[in-house]
Design an enzyme around this catalytic site. Structure first.
Site, mmCIF file in Angstrom:
data_model
loop_
_atom_site.group_PDB
_atom_site.id
_atom_site.type_symbol
_atom_site.label_atom_id
_atom_site.label_comp_id
_atom_site.label_asym_id
_atom_site.label_seq_id
_atom_site.Cartn_x
_atom_site.Cartn_y
_atom_site.Cartn_z
ATOM 1 N N CYS A 197 -7.723 -9.944 -22.726
ATOM 2 C CA CYS A 197 -7.696 -9.630 -24.261
ATOM 3 C C CYS A 197 -6.167 -9.779 -24.518
ATOM 4 C CB CYS A 197 -8.099 -8.263 -24.356
ATOM 5 S SG CYS A 197 -8.240 -7.847 -25.879
ATOM 6 N N HIS A 206 -13.576 -9.230 -23.089
ATOM 7 C CA HIS A 206 -13.544 -8.196 -22.111
ATOM 8 C C HIS A 206 -14.606 -8.703 -20.865
ATOM 9 C CE1 HIS A 206 -10.403 -5.336 -23.510
ATOM 10 N NE2 HIS A 206 -11.106 -5.651 -24.629
ATOM 11 N N GLU A 262 -14.935 -7.593 -18.230
ATOM 12 C CA GLU A 262 -15.404 -6.251 -17.381
ATOM 13 C C GLU A 262 -16.449 -5.381 -18.543
ATOM 14 O OE1 GLU A 262 -12.060 -4.677 -19.894
ATOM 15 O OE2 GLU A 262 -12.727 -6.461 -18.974
#
Length: 202
Positions: free
Chosen positions: A78, A180, A182
């Site tokens: 990001c 992102h 994750e």
């Protein structure tokens, strides 16, 4: 082991939790010695580019990251991805890490809302070990108002939001994800797993 760089402006624990879920050994640290010992580096980031670069400068880690990026794989996430570039125009000109040629500017998205928040489909632009398990149309999760501009040779995957936006970039073993991973379900987790494989192979 991966070093997740802690400079006070990152989504540290979500990245750490994703690594733990994947059984990837990772440590959150701002210790230069720990970053130098690590096999790979993750540079997370949330917020504004000038603030993040200022905080990173205060830690004294800018030259450490620049030096170590020449020796081992690095993944920016990001805002961490944006910081890999030469500069950003967010709140005025701010110099970046200069690890990938290009600059960062506000997304020109017409009538679409900013920040760009949500799931968007990827278009793969060239092969990458991080994309070994990813195909065109797979969706990942974005939260951003600024995007990079760089030469096609650094574009690994793009997305569309009022125009074409770099989603995954690469320069040798330096990678940046505007989304992102994750928070992007199995697709994103596969990229983190593949980054760990790149680290293990170097």
């Amino acid at each position: 082991m991966l070093a997740i760089v802690d400079y006070g402006a990152g989504n540290l624990f979500s990245v750490k939790n994703a690594c733990e879920y994947l059984s990837i050994e990772a440590v959150i640290t701002r210790d230069p010695a720990a970053i130098r010992r690590a096999d790979g580096i993750i540079l997370p980031g949330v917020g504004a580019f000038p603030d993040a670069m200022s905080k990173l400068s205060e830690t004294g880690l800018i030259p450490v990251i620049q030096e170590e990026a020449g020796k081992k794989p690095l993944l920016g996430i990001c805002l961490g991805m944006q910081m890999l570039f030469d500069s950003s125009s967010e709140f005025g000109y701010t110099k970046g890490l200069g690890l990938i040629p290009g600059s960062v500017g506000r997304i020109c998205c017409g009538s679409l809302k900013l920040p760009h928040i949500g799931w968007n489909a990827l278009t793969i632009r060239q092969p990458s070990p991080l994309l070994a398990d990813t195909k065109d149309g797979d969706c990942v999760y974005f939260v951003h108002s600024f995007a990079a501009a760089c030469a096609p040779q650094y574009l690994l995957a793009t997305t569309e939001y009022g125009g074409t936006i770099p989603a995954l970039v690469g320069n040798g073993h330096i990678f940046g994800a505007q989304f992102h991973p994750e928070k992007s379900g199995p697709v994103g987790l596969s990229m983190l797993k593949n980054f760990a494989k790149v680290v293990a192979e170097e």
